[in-house]
Design a protein around this motif. Sequence first.
Motif, PDB file in Angstrom:
ATOM      1  N   VAL A 144       0.835  -1.207   0.000  1.00  0.00           N
ATOM      2  CA  VAL A 144       0.000   0.000   0.000  1.00  0.00           C
ATOM      3  C   VAL A 144       0.870   1.258   0.000  1.00  0.00           C
ATOM      4  O   VAL A 144       0.589   2.231  -0.710  1.00  0.00           O
ATOM      5  CB  VAL A 144      -0.959  -0.006   1.213  1.00  0.00           C
ATOM      6  CG1 VAL A 144      -1.755   1.280   1.272  1.00  0.00           C
ATOM      7  CG2 VAL A 144      -1.885  -1.195   1.133  1.00  0.00           C
ATOM      8  N   LEU A 179      -0.846   1.202  -5.069  1.00  0.00           N
ATOM      9  CA  LEU A 179      -1.509   0.091  -5.738  1.00  0.00           C
ATOM     10  C   LEU A 179      -1.921   0.444  -7.160  1.00  0.00           C
ATOM     11  O   LEU A 179      -2.369  -0.398  -7.920  1.00  0.00           O
ATOM     12  CB  LEU A 179      -2.759  -0.327  -4.943  1.00  0.00           C
ATOM     13  CG  LEU A 179      -2.488  -0.795  -3.514  1.00  0.00           C
ATOM     14  CD1 LEU A 179      -3.781  -1.049  -2.787  1.00  0.00           C
ATOM     15  CD2 LEU A 179      -1.615  -2.032  -3.523  1.00  0.00           C
ATOM     16  N   PRO A 195      -1.351   9.478  -0.215  1.00  0.00           N
ATOM     17  CA  PRO A 195      -2.336   8.397  -0.099  1.00  0.00           C
ATOM     18  C   PRO A 195      -2.275   7.426  -1.269  1.00  0.00           C
ATOM     19  O   PRO A 195      -2.713   6.303  -1.152  1.00  0.00           O
ATOM     20  CB  PRO A 195      -3.673   9.118  -0.068  1.00  0.00           C
ATOM     21  CG  PRO A 195      -3.369  10.546   0.151  1.00  0.00           C
ATOM     22  CD  PRO A 195      -1.972  10.796  -0.297  1.00  0.00           C
ATOM     23  N   SER A 198      -6.493   3.601  -7.435  1.00  0.00           N
ATOM     24  CA  SER A 198      -5.683   3.774  -6.250  1.00  0.00           C
ATOM     25  C   SER A 198      -6.485   4.359  -5.106  1.00  0.00           C
ATOM     26  O   SER A 198      -6.162   4.156  -3.948  1.00  0.00           O
ATOM     27  CB  SER A 198      -4.512   4.693  -6.554  1.00  0.00           C
ATOM     28  OG  SER A 198      -5.019   5.984  -6.786  1.00  0.00           O
ATOM     29  N   GLN A 199      -7.521   5.109  -5.450  1.00  0.00           N
ATOM     30  CA  GLN A 199      -8.268   5.708  -4.358  1.00  0.00           C
ATOM     31  C   GLN A 199      -9.462   4.870  -3.987  1.00  0.00           C
ATOM     32  O   GLN A 199     -10.156   5.162  -3.037  1.00  0.00           O
ATOM     33  CB  GLN A 199      -8.769   7.091  -4.777  1.00  0.00           C
ATOM     34  CG  GLN A 199      -7.660   7.953  -5.285  1.00  0.00           C
ATOM     35  CD  GLN A 199      -8.201   9.189  -5.943  1.00  0.00           C
ATOM     36  OE1 GLN A 199      -9.409   9.362  -6.037  1.00  0.00           O
ATOM     37  NE2 GLN A 199      -7.321  10.051  -6.385  1.00  0.00           N
ATOM     38  N   GLY A 200      -9.706   3.861  -4.783  1.00  0.00           N
ATOM     39  CA  GLY A 200     -10.892   3.057  -4.557  1.00  0.00           C
ATOM     40  C   GLY A 200     -10.801   2.349  -3.233  1.00  0.00           C
ATOM     41  O   GLY A 200      -9.939   2.610  -2.432  1.00  0.00           O
ATOM     42  N   GLU A 201     -11.690   1.447  -3.051  1.00  0.00           N
ATOM     43  CA  GLU A 201     -11.752   0.824  -1.751  1.00  0.00           C
ATOM     44  C   GLU A 201     -11.644  -0.666  -1.940  1.00  0.00           C
ATOM     45  O   GLU A 201     -12.640  -1.372  -1.947  1.00  0.00           O
ATOM     46  CB  GLU A 201     -13.092   1.164  -1.130  1.00  0.00           C
ATOM     47  CG  GLU A 201     -12.967   1.397   0.334  1.00  0.00           C
ATOM     48  CD  GLU A 201     -14.293   1.822   0.858  1.00  0.00           C
ATOM     49  OE1 GLU A 201     -14.699   1.236   1.861  1.00  0.00           O
ATOM     50  OE2 GLU A 201     -14.917   2.715   0.275  1.00  0.00           O
ATOM     51  N   PRO A 202     -10.438  -1.124  -2.190  1.00  0.00           N
ATOM     52  CA  PRO A 202     -10.303  -2.506  -2.589  1.00  0.00           C
ATOM     53  C   PRO A 202     -10.694  -3.477  -1.489  1.00  0.00           C
ATOM     54  O   PRO A 202     -11.110  -4.578  -1.779  1.00  0.00           O
ATOM     55  CB  PRO A 202      -8.832  -2.666  -2.929  1.00  0.00           C
ATOM     56  CG  PRO A 202      -8.160  -1.440  -2.471  1.00  0.00           C
ATOM     57  CD  PRO A 202      -9.171  -0.446  -2.065  1.00  0.00           C
ATOM     58  N   LEU A 246      -6.691  11.650   6.852  1.00  0.00           N
ATOM     59  CA  LEU A 246      -6.986  10.600   5.881  1.00  0.00           C
ATOM     60  C   LEU A 246      -8.478  10.268   5.815  1.00  0.00           C
ATOM     61  O   LEU A 246      -8.859   9.249   5.259  1.00  0.00           O
ATOM     62  CB  LEU A 246      -6.217   9.327   6.248  1.00  0.00           C
ATOM     63  CG  LEU A 246      -4.734   9.347   5.895  1.00  0.00           C
ATOM     64  CD1 LEU A 246      -4.033   8.169   6.514  1.00  0.00           C
ATOM     65  CD2 LEU A 246      -4.556   9.344   4.392  1.00  0.00           C
ATOM     66  N   ASN A 254     -10.688  11.187   4.023  1.00  0.00           N
ATOM     67  CA  ASN A 254     -11.204  11.015   2.674  1.00  0.00           C
ATOM     68  C   ASN A 254     -10.411  10.011   1.858  1.00  0.00           C
ATOM     69  O   ASN A 254     -10.671   9.825   0.681  1.00  0.00           O
ATOM     70  CB  ASN A 254     -11.226  12.358   1.937  1.00  0.00           C
ATOM     71  CG  ASN A 254     -12.234  13.299   2.579  1.00  0.00           C
ATOM     72  OD1 ASN A 254     -13.228  12.838   3.152  1.00  0.00           O
ATOM     73  ND2 ASN A 254     -11.973  14.594   2.514  1.00  0.00           N
ATOM     74  N   ALA A 255      -9.418   9.405   2.468  1.00  0.00           N
ATOM     75  CA  ALA A 255      -8.622   8.424   1.730  1.00  0.00           C
ATOM     76  C   ALA A 255      -9.298   7.063   1.795  1.00  0.00           C
ATOM     77  O   ALA A 255     -10.338   6.893   2.427  1.00  0.00           O
ATOM     78  CB  ALA A 255      -7.215   8.357   2.296  1.00  0.00           C
ATOM     79  N   SER A 256      -8.682   6.085   1.153  1.00  0.00           N
ATOM     80  CA  SER A 256      -9.285   4.751   1.153  1.00  0.00           C
ATOM     81  C   SER A 256      -9.173   4.132   2.532  1.00  0.00           C
ATOM     82  O   SER A 256      -8.290   4.471   3.314  1.00  0.00           O
ATOM     83  CB  SER A 256      -8.592   3.855   0.137  1.00  0.00           C
ATOM     84  OG  SER A 256      -7.294   3.550   0.575  1.00  0.00           O
ATOM     85  N   VAL A 257     -10.071   3.214   2.829  1.00  0.00           N
ATOM     86  CA  VAL A 257     -10.037   2.526   4.106  1.00  0.00           C
ATOM     87  C   VAL A 257      -8.700   1.794   4.273  1.00  0.00           C
ATOM     88  O   VAL A 257      -8.125   1.746   5.352  1.00  0.00           O
ATOM     89  CB  VAL A 257     -11.207   1.528   4.214  1.00  0.00           C
ATOM     90  CG1 VAL A 257     -11.014   0.605   5.410  1.00  0.00           C
ATOM     91  CG2 VAL A 257     -12.513   2.262   4.363  1.00  0.00           C
ATOM     92  N   LEU A 258      -8.187   1.265   3.158  1.00  0.00           N
ATOM     93  CA  LEU A 258      -6.922   0.550   3.213  1.00  0.00           C
ATOM     94  C   LEU A 258      -5.799   1.461   3.715  1.00  0.00           C
ATOM     95  O   LEU A 258      -5.008   1.087   4.577  1.00  0.00           O
ATOM     96  CB  LEU A 258      -6.594   0.001   1.826  1.00  0.00           C
ATOM     97  CG  LEU A 258      -5.559  -1.105   1.785  1.00  0.00           C
ATOM     98  CD1 LEU A 258      -5.937  -2.224   2.724  1.00  0.00           C
ATOM     99  CD2 LEU A 258      -5.436  -1.633   0.366  1.00  0.00           C
ATOM    100  N   ALA A 259      -5.769   2.694   3.182  1.00  0.00           N
ATOM    101  CA  ALA A 259      -4.743   3.640   3.630  1.00  0.00           C
ATOM    102  C   ALA A 259      -4.901   3.917   5.121  1.00  0.00           C
ATOM    103  O   ALA A 259      -3.918   3.994   5.862  1.00  0.00           O
ATOM    104  CB  ALA A 259      -4.850   4.937   2.830  1.00  0.00           C
ATOM    105  N   ILE A 267      -3.551   1.009   7.114  1.00  0.00           N
ATOM    106  CA  ILE A 267      -2.080   0.965   7.131  1.00  0.00           C
ATOM    107  C   ILE A 267      -1.541   1.983   8.136  1.00  0.00           C
ATOM    108  O   ILE A 267      -0.531   1.755   8.803  1.00  0.00           O
ATOM    109  CB  ILE A 267      -1.514   1.230   5.718  1.00  0.00           C
ATOM    110  CG1 ILE A 267      -1.971   0.139   4.761  1.00  0.00           C
ATOM    111  CG2 ILE A 267      -0.002   1.307   5.752  1.00  0.00           C
ATOM    112  CD1 ILE A 267      -1.673  -1.273   5.188  1.00  0.00           C
TER     113      ILE A 267
END
Lengths: 373, 296, 414
Positions: free
Chosen positions: A286, A290, A334, A359-363, B88, B90-95, B98
Amino acid sequence: MPRFGQGERAGSATGEAVKAGEVGPGGWERRGRGRAWSWARGNLAFLLFSLVALTVPLYLTNSYYLSILAFFAIRLMPTIGLNLLLGQAGQISLGHAAFIGLGAYGSALLTTRWGLDPWAAVFLAALLSALVAVLIGVPALRLKGHYLAMATLGFGEIVLILLVQLKGLTGGTDGVVSIPPLELGGWSLADPRLFHVVVWSAALIMLRMALNLPRTRTGRALIALHRTEIAASSLGIDVAFHKLQVFVVSAIFASIAGSFLAHYVMFISPEGFGVTLSVLLVAGAVIGGLATVWGAVWGAGLMVLLPEVLARYNEDYTLLVFGLLVIVVMIFLPEGLAGAPARLLGLRRTLPDTVARRSQGEPVEDRGSECRS
Amino acid sequence: MSLQDFLQFVFAGITSGSVYALTALGFTLIYNATGIINFAQGEFVMLGGLAAVSLHSGGAPLALAAIGAVAVVTVVGLLFELLAIRPLLNASVLAQIIVTVGASLALRTAAMLIWGREAVALPAFTEGAPLSVFGATVVPQTVWVLGVTALIVIALQVFYRRTLLGKAVRACAVNPMAARLLGIPYGRVVLLTFGASAAVAAAGGVLITPISFMSYSSGALIGLKGFAAAILGGLGSPAGAVAGGLALGLLESLSVGLLPWSGASGYKDAIAFLILLLVLFARPQGLLGQVSAQKV
Amino acid sequence: MALVVVLGLLLFAGLGCGSDETTTDETTEDTAASTDTSVGESSDTSEAGDEVAAPTGEPIVFGAVVSATGPAAALGEQERDALEMLEGQLNDRGGLLGRPVEIVIEDDQSNPNEAVTATNKLIQQDGAVAIIGGTISPSTLAMKPITAREGIPQVTMSAANAITDEPPIEWMWRTPPKDALAVARALTHVSEELGVTRIAVLHDENAFGSSGLSEIEKSAADYGLEVVAKESYKTDETDLTAPLTKIRSSEPEALVVWGTNPGPAVAAKNMDQLGMDIPYVGSHGIANMTFIDLAGEAAEGVVFPAGKMLIPETITDPAQKEVVEGFIAAFEEATGQKPNTFAGHAFDSVGLLADAIERAGTTEPGDIQQALNETTGWAGPDGIFNYSETDHDGLEVDDLIMVRIEGGSWVLAE
């Protein structure tokens, strides 16, 4: 999908559909040209990177630096796999350290107990890992989000416990000693320079395969299902099969990395293959980013080199600084390190748009669809 | 197996399980409002225990040390949200996840620098002999852990169902954007959640230190088990978290007790995780989770 | 290489500044320093009196790999502190062969892969003539192929049997008592002092605990003992009443607990809770005050094997007593802490290497190897070392004592 602040993203997903509809012939051409250009640029980058990576031993003979680079290559392999799994297939795994462990133990046991040729051992261990990946992947990949994370984490823990407990087979926590080094045409790869060339060749082949993925049938299917799984499946794309494919490939990459590790260090013990490594692998993928497979190179590089650099100053603070840097990187980048140069140069729009958005999605997760009390 | 031994295994399971349950509650709180799995959750438990030990050895009475430790860790939780999660949102949940991984590394190392590497202990809340039922024993501290866990669950249920703020938190969980459109201050809800979660974790840390001691590295295992418990119970439900924690603890201790061969304890985590996997494969939403509506 | 020279010069300059305590020496050192800098490296004029000749020339580098961070940091931290102190001590005494000594310390973060990188660095970058470490057995086993390939002496501070049981051992020596030795000491106590035959084992799942278990299983019969139950746990486990209840149902007459804190302390408290009053025999992993602090009342009566440094009064050999007391005093002065067993391993590692180099008269690996193999009667905190071509462990069961916890303190158990 909707999470806070993702409104515009959700919006852009539908907007995308509209755009795709109105593209027309001119649009296709524009897109095609962009793709060709980025493909050529990607090839050039790959060639340059390979050239640098493979020629390092010509001017760098210090085996200290070479061993850092060897661990870089070994870390790069599973990171590429996770980059594909997270970035392209949108699935998380917190159990990939187990595949590294399977590869390492497969190689170690097949060579020391049954006297197999090291290369045959690498191959068989990878085959075994692929099998295990299918067995665990078929039921697990039906799970969503954090449940998948937990399932893979549980799988990783079980493998680790078996490595520790099945003493008769694995040697338990004593590990396996005297693992033979790889050989190539009569040359022993105990020579750090030869090992460097071979391990980096393997890593580069994986990188090439990963870079090619979006242009394959599976890759296109993945892009489709990543955008919207339901639409993809209603178009007849076998979603489960494609997810499983990527999962198995990533397991094979990790297994081969484990084999290289075993034959390089010549000693392995189970401690290193636990949850911590699994989590750090995901973190590396990450942090690298990604959106592109190159993110894996950035991520693995940072995870291997940074502690090495930090430890030069004060070992006690290494992990503190490392943890804080992980936070800082995620806050300010990010999209990961791979997105950094483009971001800094304001070139983000030149990235293929499918990729920039991914990259900003929610994989990991599709939260909006879950209810809770 | 004698009744005494069987009951003892049950009590052992409840003792560990109550710790997992309390940790799982913290995971649930944050997940509910943000969708984040906070990998630093175990570290907050650890911080709570260590802070209480420091305050107590610094002369504070046990009760004051406990409250003080919860307060200190709550502040750490709020700072964590403001410094690391807020940028964060507004960033992805994955970010975001981490970032919690990074925070757990940083917090663990910081704790090591502050408190050193040795494990430390705290006296039990109530002195006295272990309670005995048919010859099986349980220490009074376990009752404390269970009691506080029950109190927290009840408080959370009342909060979520009866208060406006609680309803706002639930709204954020269901649909953050809609909640924001309705004028719910999402940022403040997230901040509150991290503070509350840190407080729950710290309370857990204080309560279990008399049972199992605490060192800078204790958070990792507790966090892992707490996460497993939260998933087992079905992410998002406080009652599910407790059920999951107790179920996990009982699974572990009974697999030690019921497997006939010597050395079975080495496999107890493997068995617990295996059953967890089977539960997930059969019921992908956890024991008490609700079936997720498939969005089309 | 240039870096080493520069570091050496810096160190040299540092020595030249001298300490405030010995004003007379300071002047001689100063002159020695100035002569050397003016004449350069080739100078051999450092025969200024026989007590403290300031070391000159290119430093002799020892490379050390310790686990100063990570899960094994509780072991590696004092090893690092001791190594730092010993470097100064050696140089204050005139270095080795008239040359200054430099101990370059690398942290492997308790990770064998890092130990590989560190060892390569120490040999290639720092030009180490000998390697000390690692702290943990997995690191030592990962470093072993490198030192064996390069032909560099390695003195390990870790205890797994495989380190010196499995070939090649030509370049590997050990300072701590190996696992088999500690187990032998504990089981001798069980059979001779406690006079029981049925034992149960509760052990940590980590390398330390598992190695203890397999050694106990291997040798129990030699002491007329039967292992009737064995259970394991993770170091940070919350509660151990479940495995203890299982153990209780096999009715053992004594419980052997093999692990490092806090697990053994949890076990001691849980045994009290369960009303199990069979003897508790620990490992050298609890040879520290932390165990007593954690287990409190429950620690009373626990016995465990340990090096003699834990109770220096028990040392009968006068030479060893002097060395150990000197080390304890110096370590306390340098760090403000009491040295633990692991600091002792570091002392022995440096001491044995220094002794071998002095006797060899060179720093050629082959000569150090031969000198190490000829080590006889060298006394240090871990015991009295006698290495040979085939014995690279050097210690005997008598180098360990059995200790009992009484009134929150340690007493000799036999």
